[in-house]
Design an enzyme around this catalytic site. Structure first.
Site, PDB file in Angstrom:
ATOM      1  N   CYS A 134       0.846  -1.204   0.000  1.00 51.94           N
ATOM      2  CA  CYS A 134       0.000   0.000   0.000  1.00 51.94           C
ATOM      3  C   CYS A 134       0.876   1.247   0.000  1.00 51.94           C
ATOM      4  CB  CYS A 134      -0.907  -0.014   1.232  1.00 51.94           C
ATOM      5  SG  CYS A 134      -1.871   1.480   1.407  1.00 51.94           S
ATOM      6  N   CYS A 137      -0.395   4.105   2.265  1.00 48.74           N
ATOM      7  CA  CYS A 137      -0.151   3.892   3.701  1.00 48.74           C
ATOM      8  C   CYS A 137       1.320   4.123   4.059  1.00 48.74           C
ATOM      9  CB  CYS A 137      -0.513   2.467   4.125  1.00 48.74           C
ATOM     10  SG  CYS A 137      -1.990   1.815   3.351  1.00 48.74           S
ATOM     11  N   ASP A 138       2.230   3.659   3.209  1.00 50.85           N
ATOM     12  CA  ASP A 138       3.641   3.595   3.617  1.00 50.85           C
ATOM     13  C   ASP A 138       4.597   4.479   2.815  1.00 50.85           C
ATOM     14  OD1 ASP A 138       2.868   1.634   5.429  1.00 50.85           O
ATOM     15  OD2 ASP A 138       3.118   0.031   3.955  1.00 50.85           O
TER      16      ASP A 138
END
Ligand code: NAP
Length: 441
Positions: A134, A137-138
């Site tokens: 993701c 997200c990261d």
């Protein structure tokens, strides 16, 4: 145990759409979501192909969808992961991870799936320490780093575009020379100076210093090359998870996607699937919301039919009634319309859901004799099917009429499902035969 008419499992675009419609229809319904509402779009930065929103972040669209459903009174339970669903008679029992259970006549599965793993050495070891599925997200953890995105589909390119905000260099590693991603995403990503394509190449190993990723080994033209990277973002497809929730068999394709008909019904009566967990051509937000709309509208009808059938056949086993209800068709007639006509072939059986009907017999002199008035919960059409003769009476709508129609095989299997049901339908048919023949009135 909490009882509902409908339980929606999954809080992504499909689940929230089903919930919106269920709430607007005032259904007894709840939406269960394992995490927070939004689903897969929470992992998406920009969405540019949802009509009406030229550009919207996944988080914003998720929030708007949830607010919209809540405005109409949808009951949503977040952080309520479902462990298993089993069929008990005409109900689906939904067991949550926390041990509580919910029960419903119908369930709509909108749980999507999870990212496919590469399955190479180092992937599991460095998950969360440089290996990610993701970018949204990261990605921000990798400012100024050399990164690799693996895959050649829409996800790889869309997430790759997001990563270009942070990466010093972005390697796009794909097993073929051509990319399947949409042209618009392809053109945008490949036009960036920091993007470097590595094709056709397969990742062999992800390695590092024990705490963080430092390199990937890729094989290209039979040779293994080591590419220094600090982050590896893997987008090599998607594994649907809906089927895993079922204790009973549910039809799915070879990749695990749930198979449905055009109403989003799965092979289990009263179980629907919508969105990414369903076998379909395109995994788009637009198709997910469309599927969900169809599913919830059909589920609403199914639940009503099931309740009507249970009133008409209280002695039949509940699972048979559920199976029968899923096979029935709703037909509506204005006052005066003929539902079945004397002399026609007997191939259908009917249960009145709403309204009244009259049964008339045409005498040899052409006059009509009214035999009976039928109400909601009454059935007709069984005489001809059981005798194998043509219809010996006409049934006409007295008021606006809604009936559930079943084919002859459906009636036979309903009758053979329990001795009492078979005897009762045969008794009614016998008495009607006598009346229609003029023996008893
Ligand atoms: P996808 O379209 O199935 O693409 C997966 C990619 O990974 C393909 O390029 C495939 O290679 C590659 N791949 C598969 N297995 C691999 C392996 N073992 N090793 C290396 N590479 C492998 O999956 P996706 O990109 O996640 O997209 C899923 C669905 O969501 C698609 O229908 C997509 O259109 C949709 N989606 C749409 C949008 C959007 O509309 N903006 C955004 C994201 C996703 P091959 O090409 O050689 O098969």
């Amino acid at each position: 145990m909490a009882d509902y008419d409908l339980v929606i499992i999954g809080g992504g675009p499909a689940g929230l759409t089903a919930g919106l419609y269920a709430a607007r229809a005032n259904m007894s319904a709840v939406l269960l979501e394992g995490k927070d509402v939004g689903g897969e779009i929470l992992n998406t930065d920009l969405i540019e192909d949802y009509p009406g929103f030229a550009s919207v972040t996944g988080a914003e669209l998720a929030q708007k969808m949830a607010e919209h459903a809540l405005k109409f009174g949808l009951k949503i339970k977040t952080y309520a992961p479902v462990k298993q669903i089993r069929v008990e008679g005409d109900r689906k029992v939904i067991e949550l991870e926390d041990g509580t259970t919910h029960r419903a006549y119908a369930v709509i599965i909108t749980v999507g799936g999870e990212p496919t793993k590469l399955g190479v050495p180092g992937e599991a070891e460095y998950h969360g320490r440089g290996v990610s599925y993701c970018a949204v997200c990261d990605g921000a953890f990798f400012k100024g780093s050399d990164l690799a995105v693996i895959g050649g589909g829409d996800s790889a390119f869309q997430e790759g575009l997001f990563l270009t905000r942070f990466a010093k260099k972005l390697h796009v590693v794909h097993r073929r020379g051509e990319f399947r991603a949409q042209a618009i995403l392809r053109d945008r990503l490949l036009a960036k100076d920091l993007v470097h394509t590595v094709t056709p190449a397969t990742v062999k190993e992800i390695g590092g210093d024990g705490t963080a990723v430092k390199w990937i080994d890729v094989e290209r033209d039979g040779k293994v090359e080591r590419i220094p990277v600090e982050g590896v973002f893997v987008f090599v497809g998607f594994k649907p998870v809906g089927g895993q929730l079922f204790a009973d068999h549910i039809a799915h394709d070879e990749n695990g996607y749930l198979i449905t008909d055009q109403f989003m019904q799965t092979s289990i009566p009263g179980v629907y699937a919508a969105g990414d967990t369903r076998a379909q051509l395109a995994k788009q937000i637009t198709t997910a919301v469309g599927d969900a709309t169809t599913a919830v509208l059909h589920a609403e009808r199914y639940i009503e039919e099931l309740k009507d059938m249970e009133r008409a056949f209280p002695q039949a086993p509940r699972e048979v009634v559920a199976e029968t209800a899923s096979r029935m068709k709703i037909l509506t007639f204005p006052p005066g319309a003929v539902v079945m006509r004397q002399g026609e072939t007997s191939d259908r059986f009917y249960v009145i859901a709403k309204g009244e009907a009259i049964v008339v017999h045409r005498e040899p002199d052409g006059s009509e004799r009214t035999l009976n008035t039928l109400h909601a919960g009454d059935y007709f059409g069984e005489v001809g099917i059981l005798t194998g003769h043509a219809r010996n009476a006409t049934v006409r709508a007295k008021t606006s009429l809604e009936v559930l129609a079943l084919d002859a095989d459906g009636l036979r299997s309903l009758m053979s499902s329990s001795q009492k049901t078979g005897d009762e339908v045969a008794r009614v048919a016998k008495s009607r035969e006598r009346i229609e023949d003029g023996a008893a009135d």
